[in-house]
Design a protein around this motif. Structure first.
Motif, short mmCIF file in Angstrom:
data_model
loop_
_atom_site.label_atom_id
_atom_site.label_comp_id
_atom_site.label_asym_id
_atom_site.label_seq_id
_atom_site.Cartn_x
_atom_site.Cartn_y
_atom_site.Cartn_z
N PHE A 189 0.86 -1.17 0.00
CA PHE A 189 0.00 0.00 0.00
C PHE A 189 0.89 1.22 0.00
CE2 PHE A 189 0.98 -0.56 4.44
CZ PHE A 189 1.02 0.71 4.97
N GLU A 190 0.31 2.39 -0.18
CA GLU A 190 1.11 3.62 -0.17
C GLU A 190 0.31 4.75 0.45
OE1 GLU A 190 2.05 4.63 -4.16
OE2 GLU A 190 -0.02 4.99 -4.76
N PHE A 191 1.04 5.66 1.09
CA PHE A 191 0.42 6.86 1.64
C PHE A 191 0.22 7.87 0.51
CE2 PHE A 191 2.38 4.99 5.37
CZ PHE A 191 1.40 5.15 6.33
N LYS A 192 -0.94 8.48 0.49
CA LYS A 192 -1.23 9.46 -0.56
C LYS A 192 -0.43 10.74 -0.31
CE LYS A 192 -5.84 7.48 -0.92
NZ LYS A 192 -7.28 7.70 -0.76
N GLU A 193 -0.18 11.45 -1.37
CA GLU A 193 0.58 12.70 -1.27
C GLU A 193 -0.19 13.69 -0.40
OE1 GLU A 193 2.27 16.29 -4.14
OE2 GLU A 193 1.36 14.50 -5.01
N PRO A 194 0.44 14.25 0.65
CA PRO A 194 -0.26 15.21 1.51
C PRO A 194 -0.70 16.44 0.71
CG PRO A 194 1.80 14.48 2.52
CD PRO A 194 1.82 13.98 1.10
N ASN A 195 -1.80 17.01 1.16
CA ASN A 195 -2.31 18.20 0.48
C ASN A 195 -1.36 19.38 0.64
OD1 ASN A 195 -4.72 17.04 -0.50
ND2 ASN A 195 -5.67 17.24 1.52
N ASN A 196 -0.66 19.44 1.76
CA ASN A 196 0.34 20.50 1.96
C ASN A 196 1.36 20.01 2.98
OD1 ASN A 196 -1.38 20.54 4.17
ND2 ASN A 196 -1.05 22.71 4.57
N LEU A 197 2.52 20.69 3.02
CA LEU A 197 3.60 20.31 3.93
C LEU A 197 4.08 21.55 4.68
CD1 LEU A 197 5.76 17.90 1.72
CD2 LEU A 197 4.42 17.28 3.74
N PRO A 198 3.43 21.88 5.82
CA PRO A 198 3.90 23.03 6.60
C PRO A 198 5.31 22.79 7.11
CG PRO A 198 2.29 21.74 7.84
CD PRO A 198 2.30 21.19 6.45
N ASN A 199 6.10 23.85 7.16
CA ASN A 199 7.47 23.72 7.65
C ASN A 199 7.83 24.95 8.50
OD1 ASN A 199 9.90 22.44 7.95
ND2 ASN A 199 10.78 23.22 6.05
N ALA A 248 9.44 19.44 8.03
CA ALA A 248 8.86 18.64 6.94
C ALA A 248 9.89 17.64 6.43
CB ALA A 248 8.40 19.56 5.82
N GLY A 249 9.46 16.39 6.30
CA GLY A 249 10.32 15.36 5.74
C GLY A 249 11.21 14.65 6.73
N SER A 282 7.00 -0.61 5.91
CA SER A 282 8.32 -0.01 5.76
C SER A 282 8.46 0.67 4.40
CB SER A 282 9.40 -1.08 5.93
OG SER A 282 10.67 -0.56 5.70
N MET A 283 8.04 -0.01 3.34
CA MET A 283 8.13 0.56 1.99
C MET A 283 7.25 1.80 1.86
SD MET A 283 8.15 -2.97 -0.24
CE MET A 283 8.07 -2.09 -1.81
N ALA A 284 6.04 1.72 2.43
CA ALA A 284 5.12 2.86 2.33
C ALA A 284 5.67 4.07 3.08
CB ALA A 284 3.75 2.47 2.89
N LEU A 285 6.27 3.85 4.25
CA LEU A 285 6.82 4.96 5.03
C LEU A 285 8.02 5.60 4.32
CD1 LEU A 285 6.65 3.54 8.67
CD2 LEU A 285 5.25 5.34 7.68
N ASN A 286 8.82 4.78 3.64
CA ASN A 286 9.96 5.33 2.91
C ASN A 286 9.53 6.20 1.74
OD1 ASN A 286 12.34 4.56 4.28
ND2 ASN A 286 12.05 2.45 3.61
N GLU A 287 8.36 5.92 1.18
CA GLU A 287 7.87 6.71 0.05
C GLU A 287 6.98 7.87 0.50
OE1 GLU A 287 5.94 3.91 -2.47
OE2 GLU A 287 7.77 2.79 -2.91
N PHE A 288 6.64 7.90 1.79
CA PHE A 288 5.78 8.95 2.33
C PHE A 288 6.50 10.29 2.27
CE2 PHE A 288 4.27 11.10 6.36
CZ PHE A 288 3.06 11.52 5.84
N GLU A 289 5.83 11.32 1.79
CA GLU A 289 6.48 12.61 1.59
C GLU A 289 6.43 13.52 2.82
OE1 GLU A 289 5.12 14.55 -1.93
OE2 GLU A 289 5.35 12.77 -3.18
N GLY A 290 5.64 13.12 3.82
CA GLY A 290 5.53 13.94 5.02
C GLY A 290 6.57 13.58 6.06
#
Length: 664
Positions: free
Chosen positions: A300-310, A341-342, A482-490
């Motif tokens: 599975f994969e985490f969807k791209e967040p709508n925004n990334l506050p930093n 972020a990240g 593990s794979m999903a978290l590595n691809e997560f953009e947040g």
């Protein structure tokens, strides 16, 4: 030894083992693996005598003493140490005999029992029990607390200590790490490595299996397959076996097609009838190689967040804790940190030092006691709590959970919320067919955890707070996470005792302890070494406390990376504290010195891997007809790469030797 010969095992109408055979030798440490529902616990039931084989022969030495963790939650007012001591059944039996002999005045029997007690280790039984309890994360001041005063997870730790206390020739452990923190897990690994009997363990923690097993027993398609080596060795051997099986199957299919073609062509011809018939018999005699039915891995994969506050969070002079009867209880204080972020942050620390309290406060489920915690604009938190599975509604099914979540998020979430869309979405998390209508209360812990993950992913978070997310997940789902978290953009903040997940996901660590949150200057190997040193110190303190039982016991400070001396220079405890401080400083210095070497070593390995890929491509290119100019160019490039890899290999050897010298 333990032997299974053509054993068949059923649970109801389901055949879990079908004519399975295997031999396990005395002293082997066996990891029992297989998908959920494959029959691992049923095999344990055969080993401990709860079940009997439905067919075939099962044999285990009758004289072997067996120890295993009782699955029932202990309900007793006994002190913890006394409860664990009773796990030594031989000692308990001898003490009863001694009491009876003393009551009857039988001097000869008393003499025999005293000899047997000495042989059974009565003289050091109490320190052994205390060492087990402390090693599993309890404090010295908890040794004599009633068992009922502990929460469920801690009582299960006492059950584990009770099983380890029992002298045994064979030890059965079913998911022993589920209720443990990383410090207790590291201690348990060290204890099991010293265990001299035969051990069979079911676990979904790959690093734990690698550390404590030397044989892997795989249940698949109702068969048992034995592999020499730990889990990592099993993965390598299994991949090779699958490759060979697929090749053998393809080759056999070609042979079958050839024979069938001859039979079809000549069976009607009198002159060829005998030859055709012999091929029919050859076809019948042929032992069919099964095709490789590759089981679809869960992903599975985490969807791209709508925004990334930093920054995501800004924490200033904050105190974290909880309130009891209106009185605040501070666990961690003076915390000033930013979460960007990240970032991928692993949160380390001994049990009870505030890891979960920190995460819960950031997740808004507990109030901040003092200071400020400023959230970035548009912060969207996805929170997986240890007790998250209890928050699910047992009577509702996965579809009803998703419908409720979609309504809470509302139409502005941007996610489709039609029932069919929700069904399709649940299907990506392996909730297909009738499972979407199955009551959550009837599901396994792993299925509930997958549902919680599905609900978190649906919310499109930009900050993930994960508190022991892998407790109920099997190996395939852990790998998918593990794979999903590595691809997560947040941003990820992770509390876990799964070191494979921590290594794969986190690139920095925070240590929570002594009321502080500080960066941990080192990697997980450094942390494990530190934990082993601390558990050794706690065992020594427990021994000293038992020798001086008349002196009131003082609580032992919780495990911390830095221990400041708080006694005068004349105090004998100063040298021990100073030594620990110096050891911690040396570990930190070593980590700082080795970090550049480790980084260069990693870059070196990455470059060698890239060169090997390019060399392979060039060799394929040179094996095809090419113009003379292109052949010359490819040859020169191949020579350059070969020379470069020789230099890299030499440098790799230098770096490895240098690292070994420094670590020694």
């Amino acid at each position: 030894m333990i032997t299974l010969k053509n054993v068949t095992l059923r649970r109801g109408t389901k055949v879990l083992l079908d004519q399975a055979s295997v031999t396990l030798n005395p002293g082997e440490k066996v990891g029992l693996i297989g998908r959920n529902g494959a029959g691992k616990s049923t095999l344990f039931a055969l080993l401990n005598g709860t079940l009997h084989e439905d067919g075939g022969d099962f044999d285990m030495p009758k004289a072997w003493r067996m120890a295993q963790v009782a699955q029932n939650m202990p309900e007793t007012d006994q002190p913890a140490c006394e409860f664990v001591l009773e796990g030594d059944t031989r000692l308990a039996e001898l003490r009863q005999r001694l009491a009876a002999a003393e009551a009857s005045g039988d001097g000869m029997e008393m003499a025999h029992v005293y000899t047997d007690l000495a042989d059974a280790g009565d003289h050091d039984a109490l320190p052994r029990a205390e060492a087990l309890i402390l090693g599993l994360g309890f404090r010295v001041d908890e040794l004599n607390k009633p068992v009922n005063s502990f929460s469920g997870g801690w009582r299960m730790r006492l059950q584990l200590a009770r099983a380890l206390m029992c002298p045994s020739d064979i030890l059965l452990l079913d998911e022993p790490t589920n209720h443990l923190d990383l410090d207790a897990l590291v201690w348990l690994e060290a204890w099991l490595q010293r265990y001299s009997g035969t051990m069979i363990v079911i676990s979904h923690d790959r690093e734990f299996l690698d550390a404590v097993t030397n044989v892997t027993l795989h249940i698949e398609h109702a068969k048992l397959t034995r592999y020499g080596g730990n889990y990592s060795a099993f993965e390598t051997l299994r991949a090779q076996q699958m490759e060979l099986q697929q090749a053998a199957f393809a080759k056999q299919q070609e042979k079958i097609a050839h024979l069938q073609k001859f039979i079809t062509r000549f069976k009607a011809k009198a002159s060829k009838a005998k030859q055709a018939q012999s091929r029919v018999k050859a076809l019948e005699r042929m032992e069919k190689v099964a095709p490789l039915l590759a089981e679809a891995e869960f992903t599975f994969e985490f969807k791209e967040p709508n925004n990334l506050p930093n920054p995501m969070l800004a924490i200033s002079d904050a105190s974290f804790g909880y309130t009891v009867d209106g009185i605040p209880k501070t666990i961690v204080q003076d915390v000033s940190k930013s979460v960007l972020a990240g970032q991928r942050i692993g949160i380390l620390g001994a049990n009870g030092q505030g890891k979960s309290t920190l995460v819960k406060t950031v997740a808004r489920t507990m109030p901040l006691l003092s200071g400020t915690l400023t959230e970035g604009k548009g912060l969207n938190i996805g929170y997986f709590a240890q007790q998250e599975l209890d928050v699910l509604h047992p009577q509702d099914n996965p579809l009803e959970h998703m419908i409720r979540l979609a309504k809470e998020l509302g139409p502005g979430s941007g996610e489709p919320s039609r029932e069919q869309d929700l069904r399709n979405y649940l299907g990506t998390f392996n909730f297909s067919g009738d499972m979407v209508k199955q009551a959550v209360g009837t599901m396994s812990g792993g299925e509930k955890a997958r549902l919680v993950l599905a609900m978190i992913v649906w919310q499109r978070p930009n900050l993930l707070l994960l508190d022991e997310p892998t407790n109920h997940l099997d190996l395939a789902t852990r790998e998918a996470l593990s794979m999903a978290l590595n691809e997560f953009e947040g941003t990820v903040m992770l509390v876990s005792h799964d070191r494979a997940l921590l290594r794969a996901v986190c690139d920095e660590f925070w240590m929570v302890g002594r009321g502080k949150v500080e960066p941990f200057d080192g990697d997980l190997d450094d942390y494990q070494r530190y934990l082993l040193d601390e558990s050794r110190r706690l065992r020594e303190e427990a021994k000293n406390a038992s020798k001086n039982a008349q002196t009131p016991t003082e609580p032992v400070p919780a495990v911390q990376p830095k221990v400041e001396p708080v006694v005068s220079a004349s105090s004998p405890a100063l040298s021990s504290a100073e030594q620990r401080k110096q050891d911690a400083q040396r570990r930190q210095q070593l980590a700082a010195q080795t970090r550049p070497l480790k980084k260069e070593l990693e870059q070196n390995e990455q470059r060698m891997a890239a060169i090997e890929l390019e060399k392979s491509a060039l060799e394929v290119q040179l094996s095809t007809p090419l113009p003379a100019a292109e052949i010359a160019q490819a040859g020169r490039r191949l020579k350059t790469l070969t020379d470069e890899i020789a230099v890299l290999e030499e440098r790799w050897m230098e770096l490895s030797e240098q690292l070994e010298r420094m670590q020694a």
